[in-house]
Design a protein around this motif. Structure first.
Motif, PDB file in Angstrom:
ATOM      1  N   VAL A 156      38.429  10.996  40.882  1.00 31.73           N
ATOM      2  CA  VAL A 156      38.907  12.298  40.411  1.00 31.73           C
ATOM      3  C   VAL A 156      40.351  12.177  39.946  1.00 31.73           C
ATOM      4  O   VAL A 156      41.219  11.705  40.691  1.00 31.73           O
ATOM      5  CB  VAL A 156      38.798  13.359  41.525  1.00 31.73           C
ATOM      6  CG1 VAL A 156      39.338  14.706  41.042  1.00 31.73           C
ATOM      7  CG2 VAL A 156      37.350  13.512  41.967  1.00 31.73           C
ATOM      8  N   ALA A 157      40.624  12.613  38.723  1.00 30.88           N
ATOM      9  CA  ALA A 157      41.973  12.575  38.177  1.00 30.88           C
ATOM     10  C   ALA A 157      42.866  13.568  38.914  1.00 30.88           C
ATOM     11  O   ALA A 157      42.367  14.522  39.545  1.00 30.88           O
ATOM     12  CB  ALA A 157      41.925  12.911  36.690  1.00 30.88           C
ATOM     13  N   PRO A 158      44.185  13.393  38.878  1.00 31.95           N
ATOM     14  CA  PRO A 158      45.089  14.366  39.504  1.00 31.95           C
ATOM     15  C   PRO A 158      44.803  15.779  39.008  1.00 31.95           C
ATOM     16  O   PRO A 158      44.685  16.011  37.803  1.00 31.95           O
ATOM     17  CB  PRO A 158      46.475  13.883  39.060  1.00 31.95           C
ATOM     18  CG  PRO A 158      46.307  12.407  38.863  1.00 31.95           C
ATOM     19  CD  PRO A 158      44.926  12.237  38.299  1.00 31.95           C
ATOM     20  N   GLY A 159      44.678  16.697  39.953  1.00 26.92           N
ATOM     21  CA  GLY A 159      44.352  18.082  39.609  1.00 26.92           C
ATOM     22  C   GLY A 159      42.888  18.316  39.318  1.00 26.92           C
ATOM     23  O   GLY A 159      42.486  19.438  38.990  1.00 26.92           O
ATOM     24  N   GLY A 160      42.063  17.265  39.449  1.00 27.69           N
ATOM     25  CA  GLY A 160      40.641  17.382  39.146  1.00 27.69           C
ATOM     26  C   GLY A 160      39.824  17.896  40.316  1.00 27.69           C
ATOM     27  O   GLY A 160      40.355  18.252  41.380  1.00 27.69           O
ATOM     28  N   GLU A 161      38.496  17.906  40.116  1.00 26.15           N
ATOM     29  CA  GLU A 161      37.609  18.530  41.095  1.00 26.15           C
ATOM     30  C   GLU A 161      36.366  17.682  41.352  1.00 26.15           C
ATOM     31  O   GLU A 161      35.872  16.989  40.456  1.00 26.15           O
ATOM     32  CB  GLU A 161      37.141  19.906  40.585  1.00 26.15           C
ATOM     33  CG  GLU A 161      38.258  20.911  40.377  1.00 26.15           C
ATOM     34  CD  GLU A 161      37.784  22.169  39.679  1.00 26.15           C
ATOM     35  OE1 GLU A 161      38.443  23.210  39.863  1.00 26.15           O
ATOM     36  OE2 GLU A 161      36.780  22.120  38.937  1.00 26.15           O
ATOM     37  N   LEU A 162      35.881  17.782  42.567  1.00 29.46           N
ATOM     38  CA  LEU A 162      34.551  17.308  42.930  1.00 29.46           C
ATOM     39  C   LEU A 162      33.619  18.513  42.945  1.00 29.46           C
ATOM     40  O   LEU A 162      33.944  19.547  43.532  1.00 29.46           O
ATOM     41  CB  LEU A 162      34.555  16.666  44.310  1.00 29.46           C
ATOM     42  CG  LEU A 162      35.182  15.276  44.446  1.00 29.46           C
ATOM     43  CD1 LEU A 162      35.292  14.894  45.915  1.00 29.46           C
ATOM     44  CD2 LEU A 162      34.372  14.228  43.685  1.00 29.46           C
ATOM     45  N   VAL A 184      37.747  24.813  47.199  1.00 27.03           N
ATOM     46  CA  VAL A 184      38.362  25.732  46.249  1.00 27.03           C
ATOM     47  C   VAL A 184      37.532  27.007  46.166  1.00 27.03           C
ATOM     48  O   VAL A 184      38.024  28.118  46.315  1.00 27.03           O
ATOM     49  CB  VAL A 184      38.477  25.088  44.856  1.00 27.03           C
ATOM     50  CG1 VAL A 184      39.047  26.074  43.844  1.00 27.03           C
ATOM     51  CG2 VAL A 184      39.333  23.837  44.921  1.00 27.03           C
ATOM     52  N   THR A 185      36.241  26.839  45.939  1.00 25.78           N
ATOM     53  CA  THR A 185      35.323  27.970  45.866  1.00 25.78           C
ATOM     54  C   THR A 185      33.907  27.446  46.034  1.00 25.78           C
ATOM     55  O   THR A 185      33.655  26.248  45.858  1.00 25.78           O
ATOM     56  CB  THR A 185      35.470  28.720  44.518  1.00 25.78           C
ATOM     57  OG1 THR A 185      34.647  29.885  44.514  1.00 25.78           O
ATOM     58  CG2 THR A 185      35.069  27.835  43.351  1.00 25.78           C
ATOM     59  N   MET A 186      32.996  28.320  46.379  1.00 26.87           N
ATOM     60  CA  MET A 186      31.602  27.921  46.572  1.00 26.87           C
ATOM     61  C   MET A 186      30.696  29.014  46.006  1.00 26.87           C
ATOM     62  O   MET A 186      30.063  29.776  46.740  1.00 26.87           O
ATOM     63  CB  MET A 186      31.307  27.680  48.062  1.00 26.87           C
ATOM     64  CG  MET A 186      29.914  27.099  48.321  1.00 26.87           C
ATOM     65  SD  MET A 186      29.704  26.556  50.054  1.00 26.87           S
ATOM     66  CE  MET A 186      30.061  28.078  50.959  1.00 26.87           C
ATOM     67  N   PRO A 187      30.611  29.123  44.678  1.00 29.17           N
ATOM     68  CA  PRO A 187      29.775  30.157  44.074  1.00 29.17           C
ATOM     69  C   PRO A 187      28.292  29.914  44.345  1.00 29.17           C
ATOM     70  O   PRO A 187      27.832  28.771  44.397  1.00 29.17           O
ATOM     71  CB  PRO A 187      30.085  30.034  42.585  1.00 29.17           C
ATOM     72  CG  PRO A 187      30.547  28.622  42.417  1.00 29.17           C
ATOM     73  CD  PRO A 187      31.276  28.281  43.678  1.00 29.17           C
ATOM     74  N   ARG A 188      27.580  31.000  44.532  1.00 32.12           N
ATOM     75  CA  ARG A 188      26.128  30.904  44.644  1.00 32.12           C
ATOM     76  C   ARG A 188      25.552  30.845  43.235  1.00 32.12           C
ATOM     77  O   ARG A 188      25.909  31.642  42.360  1.00 32.12           O
ATOM     78  CB  ARG A 188      25.563  32.107  45.401  1.00 32.12           C
ATOM     79  CG  ARG A 188      24.066  32.028  45.614  1.00 32.12           C
ATOM     80  CD  ARG A 188      23.588  32.986  46.668  1.00 32.12           C
ATOM     81  NE  ARG A 188      22.143  32.894  46.870  1.00 32.12           N
ATOM     82  CZ  ARG A 188      21.482  33.494  47.849  1.00 32.12           C
ATOM     83  NH1 ARG A 188      22.139  34.235  48.729  1.00 32.12           N
ATOM     84  NH2 ARG A 188      20.178  33.354  47.966  1.00 32.12           N
ATOM     85  N   ARG A 205      41.817  17.964  46.054  1.00 32.17           N
ATOM     86  CA  ARG A 205      42.737  17.393  47.023  1.00 32.17           C
ATOM     87  C   ARG A 205      43.715  18.461  47.502  1.00 32.17           C
ATOM     88  O   ARG A 205      44.138  19.319  46.720  1.00 32.17           O
ATOM     89  CB  ARG A 205      43.522  16.231  46.412  1.00 32.17           C
ATOM     90  CG  ARG A 205      42.683  14.995  46.135  1.00 32.17           C
ATOM     91  CD  ARG A 205      43.569  13.846  45.654  1.00 32.17           C
ATOM     92  NE  ARG A 205      42.758  12.668  45.362  1.00 32.17           N
ATOM     93  CZ  ARG A 205      42.202  12.411  44.208  1.00 32.17           C
ATOM     94  NH1 ARG A 205      42.341  13.266  43.208  1.00 32.17           N
ATOM     95  NH2 ARG A 205      41.490  11.311  44.028  1.00 32.17           N
ATOM     96  N   ARG A 206      44.071  18.387  48.756  1.00 32.43           N
ATOM     97  CA  ARG A 206      45.074  19.304  49.287  1.00 32.43           C
ATOM     98  C   ARG A 206      46.435  18.986  48.674  1.00 32.43           C
ATOM     99  O   ARG A 206      46.798  17.818  48.511  1.00 32.43           O
ATOM    100  CB  ARG A 206      45.178  19.191  50.808  1.00 32.43           C
ATOM    101  CG  ARG A 206      43.972  19.740  51.546  1.00 32.43           C
ATOM    102  CD  ARG A 206      44.228  19.742  53.038  1.00 32.43           C
ATOM    103  NE  ARG A 206      43.069  20.226  53.764  1.00 32.43           N
ATOM    104  CZ  ARG A 206      42.803  21.516  53.974  1.00 32.43           C
ATOM    105  NH1 ARG A 206      43.653  22.426  53.522  1.00 32.43           N
ATOM    106  NH2 ARG A 206      41.729  21.892  54.632  1.00 32.43           N
TER     107      ARG A 206
END
Length: 213
Positions: A156-162, A184-188, A205-206
């Motif tokens: 994951v790049a800096p500022g990126g997401e899994l 960050v979030t967990m949308p249904r 990342r924190r």
């Protein structure tokens, strides 16, 4: 219009995805190739075309609103899910699929060639052996969140997401997240034709706090 095409049109409309007829044709051709190859290569336990359309195509496409590109790494993609359907409907998105089993990668490459997908590539490798980084890394039924972070987090790049596609909200797995990562979030996700729960777990990342005085 066939019953399968009608179901796809209705499903795409429910997902809010404006898709042209030629793109729908590609999605159905992918599904056809997936089920045809499945007779000799174990790609999916689902053999009914309508069920596969709902549980594979529409389920994969339900994450489209959460993609922010310009590239995406699909980890442990098996038969190319969700990467191939996403590459079909998002020609502007460069999708890199990594799958350790060569037979499944052979199918993915075949499907990409048949469908003329210049924005998709498949690699037979383990994600932990890779060196490139991406703004988003996605998995569908790949591993626990902790294991996903361990293996794919370095990609994951800096500022990126899994992005982890899950069924029920994985509260126990979230509680076991490594300390360097946060939800960050967990949308249904609402998948047309499916009653089962679907969630998309988005992790980052924190951020490190200011140094102690």
């Amino acid at each position: 219009m066939s019953a399968l095409d009608a179901e796809l049109v209705a499903g795409l409309e429910a997902l809010g995805l404006p898709v042209e007829a030629d793109t729908r044709d590609r999605l159905l051709r992918f599904l056809e190739e997936l089920l045809r190859w499945n007779r000799r290569v174990n790609l999916t336990a689902i053999t009914d075309p309508l069920a596969a359309l709902r549980q594979h195509l529409l389920d994969s496409l339900s994450v489209v609103p959460h993609l922010r590109g310009p590239s995406l790494l699909d980890v442990g993609s098996g038969g190319g899910l969700p990467g191939l359907p996403l590459a079909i409907v998002r020609p502007d998105l460069a999708v890199h699929s990594v799958e350790s089993r060569q037979k499944k990668v052979s199918f993915q490459r075949h499907a990409a060639a048949v469908l003329g997908l210049g924005n998709f590539r498949a690699e037979a490798a383990r994600v932990e052996a890779m060196v490139a980084v991406y703004p988003q890394v996605i998995s569908r039924a790949f591993a626990s969140l902790a294991r996903f972070v361990e293996l794919a987090g370095p990609r994951v790049a800096p500022g990126g997401e899994l992005l982890a596609m899950k069924g029920r909200a994985p509260e126990d797995e979230l509680a076991a997240l490594p300390s360097g990562w946060q939800l960050v979030t967990m949308p249904r996700l609402t998948v047309p034709g499916l009653q089962a729960q679907r969630h998309l777990v988005i992790l980052r990342r924190r951020e490190e706090g200011p140094p102690a005085p």
